[in-house]
Motif scaffolding. Sequence first.
Motif, PDB file in Angstrom:
ATOM      1  N   GLN A   1      -0.835  78.454  15.285  1.00 37.03           N
ATOM      2  CA  GLN A   1      -1.383  78.478  13.938  1.00 37.03           C
ATOM      3  C   GLN A   1      -0.323  78.058  12.931  1.00 37.03           C
ATOM      4  O   GLN A   1      -0.637  77.411  11.942  1.00 37.03           O
ATOM      5  CB  GLN A   1      -1.921  79.863  13.591  1.00 37.03           C
ATOM      6  N   GLY A   2       0.920  78.413  13.183  1.00 37.97           N
ATOM      7  CA  GLY A   2       1.992  78.016  12.275  1.00 37.97           C
ATOM      8  C   GLY A   2       2.347  76.547  12.390  1.00 37.97           C
ATOM      9  O   GLY A   2       2.845  75.942  11.445  1.00 37.97           O
ATOM     10  N   MET A   3       2.051  75.927  13.547  1.00 37.26           N
ATOM     11  CA  MET A   3       2.428  74.536  13.766  1.00 37.26           C
ATOM     12  C   MET A   3       1.332  73.564  13.359  1.00 37.26           C
ATOM     13  O   MET A   3       1.604  72.412  13.058  1.00 37.26           O
ATOM     14  CB  MET A   3       2.783  74.319  15.245  1.00 37.26           C
ATOM     15  N   LEU A   4       0.080  74.008  13.367  1.00 39.02           N
ATOM     16  CA  LEU A   4      -1.028  73.112  13.038  1.00 39.02           C
ATOM     17  C   LEU A   4      -1.185  73.000  11.526  1.00 39.02           C
ATOM     18  O   LEU A   4      -0.885  73.934  10.797  1.00 39.02           O
ATOM     19  CB  LEU A   4      -2.331  73.647  13.641  1.00 39.02           C
ATOM     20  N   PRO A   5      -1.664  71.854  11.054  1.00 32.39           N
ATOM     21  CA  PRO A   5      -1.934  71.719   9.621  1.00 32.39           C
ATOM     22  C   PRO A   5      -2.963  72.748   9.165  1.00 32.39           C
ATOM     23  O   PRO A   5      -3.739  73.265   9.961  1.00 32.39           O
ATOM     24  CB  PRO A   5      -2.475  70.298   9.477  1.00 32.39           C
ATOM     25  N   ALA A   6      -3.023  73.001   7.876  1.00 31.29           N
ATOM     26  CA  ALA A   6      -3.886  74.053   7.334  1.00 31.29           C
ATOM     27  C   ALA A   6      -5.355  73.816   7.651  1.00 31.29           C
ATOM     28  O   ALA A   6      -6.112  74.756   7.846  1.00 31.29           O
ATOM     29  CB  ALA A   6      -3.686  74.153   5.825  1.00 31.29           C
ATOM     30  N   GLY A   7      -5.804  72.571   7.705  1.00 30.88           N
ATOM     31  CA  GLY A   7      -7.205  72.281   7.970  1.00 30.88           C
ATOM     32  C   GLY A   7      -7.613  72.444   9.415  1.00 30.88           C
ATOM     33  O   GLY A   7      -8.784  72.486   9.737  1.00 30.88           O
TER      34      GLY A   7
ATOM     35  N   LYS B   1     -10.631  67.136  18.640  1.00 31.40           N
ATOM     36  CA  LYS B   1     -11.686  66.290  18.071  1.00 31.40           C
ATOM     37  C   LYS B   1     -11.099  65.266  17.101  1.00 31.40           C
ATOM     38  O   LYS B   1     -11.472  64.090  17.116  1.00 31.40           O
ATOM     39  CB  LYS B   1     -12.726  67.152  17.365  1.00 31.40           C
ATOM     40  N   ALA B   2     -10.173  65.691  16.268  1.00 29.63           N
ATOM     41  CA  ALA B   2      -9.541  64.773  15.323  1.00 29.63           C
ATOM     42  C   ALA B   2      -8.739  63.703  16.063  1.00 29.63           C
ATOM     43  O   ALA B   2      -8.762  62.515  15.704  1.00 29.63           O
ATOM     44  CB  ALA B   2      -8.641  65.542  14.359  1.00 29.63           C
TER      45      ALA B   2
ATOM     46  N   TRP C   1      -9.250  62.571  19.195  1.00 26.92           N
ATOM     47  CA  TRP C   1     -10.150  61.638  19.859  1.00 26.92           C
ATOM     48  C   TRP C   1     -10.864  60.735  18.858  1.00 26.92           C
ATOM     49  O   TRP C   1     -11.130  59.565  19.141  1.00 26.92           O
ATOM     50  CB  TRP C   1     -11.147  62.361  20.749  1.00 26.92           C
ATOM     51  N   ALA C   2     -11.177  61.244  17.689  1.00 27.62           N
ATOM     52  CA  ALA C   2     -11.803  60.414  16.659  1.00 27.62           C
ATOM     53  C   ALA C   2     -10.854  59.298  16.236  1.00 27.62           C
ATOM     54  O   ALA C   2     -11.269  58.135  16.086  1.00 27.62           O
ATOM     55  CB  ALA C   2     -12.197  61.270  15.456  1.00 27.62           C
ATOM     56  N   GLN C   3      -9.585  59.608  16.069  1.00 30.21           N
ATOM     57  CA  GLN C   3      -8.599  58.587  15.696  1.00 30.21           C
ATOM     58  C   GLN C   3      -8.426  57.564  16.816  1.00 30.21           C
ATOM     59  O   GLN C   3      -8.346  56.358  16.561  1.00 30.21           O
ATOM     60  CB  GLN C   3      -7.242  59.245  15.376  1.00 30.21           C
ATOM     61  N   MET C   4      -8.361  58.042  18.062  1.00 31.54           N
ATOM     62  CA  MET C   4      -8.189  57.126  19.192  1.00 31.54           C
ATOM     63  C   MET C   4      -9.413  56.223  19.351  1.00 31.54           C
ATOM     64  O   MET C   4      -9.273  55.029  19.631  1.00 31.54           O
ATOM     65  CB  MET C   4      -7.948  57.910  20.492  1.00 31.54           C
ATOM     66  N   SER C   5     -10.601  56.772  19.162  1.00 40.23           N
ATOM     67  CA  SER C   5     -11.825  55.970  19.271  1.00 40.23           C
ATOM     68  C   SER C   5     -11.866  54.916  18.182  1.00 40.23           C
ATOM     69  O   SER C   5     -12.244  53.763  18.420  1.00 40.23           O
ATOM     70  CB  SER C   5     -13.063  56.867  19.149  1.00 40.23           C
ATOM     71  N   ALA C   6     -11.476  55.275  16.972  1.00 41.26           N
ATOM     72  CA  ALA C   6     -11.461  54.323  15.868  1.00 41.26           C
ATOM     73  C   ALA C   6     -10.465  53.216  16.122  1.00 41.26           C
ATOM     74  O   ALA C   6     -10.723  52.030  15.855  1.00 41.26           O
ATOM     75  CB  ALA C   6     -11.139  55.043  14.552  1.00 41.26           C
ATOM     76  N   MET C   7      -9.312  53.568  16.672  1.00 42.00           N
ATOM     77  CA  MET C   7      -8.309  52.526  16.962  1.00 42.00           C
ATOM     78  C   MET C   7      -8.758  51.623  18.098  1.00 42.00           C
ATOM     79  O   MET C   7      -8.531  50.431  18.075  1.00 42.00           O
ATOM     80  CB  MET C   7      -6.968  53.195  17.313  1.00 42.00           C
ATOM     81  N   ALA C   8      -9.450  52.189  19.098  1.00 42.69           N
ATOM     82  CA  ALA C   8      -9.917  51.408  20.238  1.00 42.69           C
ATOM     83  C   ALA C   8     -11.023  50.438  19.822  1.00 42.69           C
ATOM     84  O   ALA C   8     -11.152  49.342  20.385  1.00 42.69           O
ATOM     85  CB  ALA C   8     -10.412  52.317  21.339  1.00 42.69           C
TER      86      ALA C   8
ATOM     87  N   GLY D   1     -10.912  49.537  14.455  1.00 37.86           N
ATOM     88  CA  GLY D   1     -10.801  50.079  13.096  1.00 37.86           C
ATOM     89  C   GLY D   1      -9.380  50.525  12.807  1.00 37.86           C
ATOM     90  O   GLY D   1      -8.526  50.580  13.692  1.00 37.86           O
ATOM     91  N   ASP D   2      -9.130  50.870  11.555  1.00 37.03           N
ATOM     92  CA  ASP D   2      -7.786  51.345  11.208  1.00 37.03           C
ATOM     93  C   ASP D   2      -7.684  52.861  11.288  1.00 37.03           C
ATOM     94  O   ASP D   2      -6.645  53.428  10.980  1.00 37.03           O
ATOM     95  CB  ASP D   2      -7.384  50.875   9.809  1.00 37.03           C
ATOM     96  N   GLY D   3      -8.773  53.539  11.691  1.00 37.13           N
ATOM     97  CA  GLY D   3      -8.736  54.979  11.871  1.00 37.13           C
ATOM     98  C   GLY D   3      -9.081  55.749  10.619  1.00 37.13           C
ATOM     99  O   GLY D   3      -9.211  56.952  10.661  1.00 37.13           O
ATOM    100  N   GLU D   4      -9.263  55.051   9.506  1.00 33.27           N
ATOM    101  CA  GLU D   4      -9.590  55.742   8.265  1.00 33.27           C
ATOM    102  C   GLU D   4     -11.071  55.650   8.007  1.00 33.27           C
ATOM    103  O   GLU D   4     -11.712  54.640   8.271  1.00 33.27           O
ATOM    104  CB  GLU D   4      -8.819  55.144   7.102  1.00 33.27           C
ATOM    105  N   LYS D   5     -11.623  56.721   7.457  1.00 33.86           N
ATOM    106  CA  LYS D   5     -13.048  56.719   7.116  1.00 33.86           C
ATOM    107  C   LYS D   5     -13.250  56.117   5.755  1.00 33.86           C
ATOM    108  O   LYS D   5     -12.401  56.267   4.876  1.00 33.86           O
ATOM    109  CB  LYS D   5     -13.560  58.160   7.130  1.00 33.86           C
ATOM    110  N   PRO D   6     -14.381  55.388   5.545  1.00 34.14           N
ATOM    111  CA  PRO D   6     -14.624  54.747   4.243  1.00 34.14           C
ATOM    112  C   PRO D   6     -14.851  55.756   3.140  1.00 34.14           C
ATOM    113  O   PRO D   6     -15.178  56.864   3.302  1.00 34.14           O
ATOM    114  CB  PRO D   6     -15.861  53.910   4.467  1.00 34.14           C
TER     115      PRO D   6
END
Length: 89
Positions: free
Chosen positions: A56-62, A71-72, A74-81, A84-89
Amino acid sequence: MKIHVDIDCTPDEARRFLGLPDVAPMQAAVVEEMQKRMLAGLQAMDPEQLMQTWMQGMLPAGMQSWDQMQKAFWAQMSAMASGGDGEKP
């Protein structure tokens, strides 16, 4: 002219001569209290609870759980594959 004075006394005798307070009983009480608190803290934490606290101390607040982090990731890896640039519009 040089004057050399050699005083042979114990630290306790020097402390009393200089009028300094004796803090040994207070120091012993503080060390004993710290030991009690540390042992109580160690006994209260099982390995699973310790890992959760560390993560909990190492993970970002969100991201409060491994599932959200995965999930985050895999979402980034799927977008890169998909090109896409991995960013949501």
